[in-house]
Design a protein around this motif. Structure first.
Motif, mmCIF file in Angstrom:
data_model
loop_
_atom_site.group_PDB
_atom_site.id
_atom_site.type_symbol
_atom_site.label_atom_id
_atom_site.label_comp_id
_atom_site.label_asym_id
_atom_site.label_seq_id
_atom_site.Cartn_x
_atom_site.Cartn_y
_atom_site.Cartn_z
ATOM 1 N N GLN A 141 -0.622 -9.988 9.068
ATOM 2 C CA GLN A 141 0.757 -9.824 9.537
ATOM 3 C C GLN A 141 1.411 -11.164 9.844
ATOM 4 O O GLN A 141 2.612 -11.341 9.600
ATOM 5 C CB GLN A 141 0.781 -8.926 10.780
ATOM 6 N N GLN A 142 0.629 -12.099 10.371
ATOM 7 C CA GLN A 142 1.131 -13.434 10.704
ATOM 8 C C GLN A 142 0.132 -14.478 10.181
ATOM 9 O O GLN A 142 -0.631 -15.056 10.944
ATOM 10 C CB GLN A 142 1.321 -13.580 12.211
ATOM 11 N N VAL A 158 6.535 -8.210 -1.597
ATOM 12 C CA VAL A 158 6.727 -7.275 -0.482
ATOM 13 C C VAL A 158 5.697 -7.604 0.594
ATOM 14 O O VAL A 158 4.680 -8.251 0.333
ATOM 15 C CB VAL A 158 6.579 -5.796 -0.919
ATOM 16 N N HIS A 159 5.970 -7.133 1.808
ATOM 17 C CA HIS A 159 5.047 -7.347 2.915
ATOM 18 C C HIS A 159 3.721 -6.648 2.623
ATOM 19 O O HIS A 159 3.677 -5.587 1.998
ATOM 20 C CB HIS A 159 5.658 -6.798 4.204
ATOM 21 N N ASN A 161 1.874 -5.126 4.723
ATOM 22 C CA ASN A 161 1.847 -3.895 5.506
ATOM 23 C C ASN A 161 0.418 -3.414 5.771
ATOM 24 O O ASN A 161 0.031 -2.297 5.398
ATOM 25 C CB ASN A 161 2.639 -2.790 4.797
ATOM 26 N N ASP A 180 4.962 0.818 -0.275
ATOM 27 C CA ASP A 180 6.329 0.537 0.146
ATOM 28 C C ASP A 180 7.318 1.426 -0.611
ATOM 29 O O ASP A 180 7.175 1.666 -1.807
ATOM 30 C CB ASP A 180 6.642 -0.938 -0.107
#
Length: 240
Positions: A141-142, A158-159, A161, A180
């Motif tokens: 996430q980070q 895209v992230h 997730n 997503d």
């Protein structure tokens, strides 16, 4: 029941490194074990030359992949400067040493990519680990370092997730994960394939269509060496 960390990988271009010989730099059509370990290592901030940390991560982490779309193949051409061939010359240890040589030549190399590739990856831990799945999730996430899919020219579109599921096996974790929304319309009619590594604690009801050796088990990150492992593959045209 076991915890699985699941995340998505999508980009306009990806390159999952395969066995490279000479000037040819091919790609597989789905993520390699070494690429996934490198992604986690970069997210955690592990330096490339930290062999001990990379080995701990490799020993603990195991993967299964649900490939929604391998993408279309793309071949690119690159030129690179190389020193002249001189058997009596001193050994060149670094790229800086090579470029400092007089009368540099040029070679053409070939790099392969996959376009519009989408994969979902499940990670589980076995044995002792310096990290738990929550730490891996937070790192994705980070991330400590910028993440890319095989090459620096392949950033995420895209992230990731990352989500954690407590289920019976990796198949359930992969199937419960929702890709997503912007991707769902593109790949809702695809027939996914499954790839996984069979381990002592791996539970699955999937029956492999075939098994194949894959040379993507890192032996040394610093020396860029890999060894073979066995990968299980399910082509899911008839999967219920």
């Amino acid at each position: 029941m076991r915890d699985y960390l699941v995340f998505q990988l999508y980009a306009p271009l990806v390159s999952w490194g395969d066995q490279a010989v000479g000037q040819e730099r091919p790609t597989a059509d789905h993520p390699s074990r070494s690429a996934l370990l490198g992604l986690l290592g970069a997210a955690l901030g592990i330096e490339r030359d930290d062999e001990a940390q990379h080995q701990q991560l490799s020993d603990a982490c195991h993967f299964a992949v649900k490939l929604y779309a391998p993408g279309l193949a793309l071949r690119d051409f690159h030129t690179a400067q190389v020193p002249p061939q001189n058997k009596k010359a001193k050994h060149l240890f670094t790229r800086k040493d090579e470029l400092s040589e007089p009368k540099l030549g040029t070679i053409l190399s070939f790099r392969s990519y996959q376009q519009e590739s989408l994969s979902v990856v499940a990670v589980w831990l076995e044995g002792q680990s310096a990290y738990d799945l929550t730490q891996l999730q937070q790192a994705l996430q980070q991330p400590h370092y910028h993440l890319y899919l095989g090459r620096k020219s392949c950033p995420l579109a895209v992230h990731l997730n990352p989500l954690i599921f407590k289920v019976t096996n990796f198949e359930q974790a992969l199937d419960q994960y929702s890709i997503d929304g912007c991707l769902f319309g593109l790949f809702k009619d695809s027939q996914p394939r499954y790839y996984w590594e069979q381990t002592a604690e791996c539970e699955t009801e999937l029956k492999a269509t075939y098994r194949v050796p894959r040379y993507d088990q890192p032996l040394s990150r610093a020396r860029w060496q890999f060894v073979s492992r066995e990968e299980h593959v399910l082509l899911t045209a008839g999967k219920s």
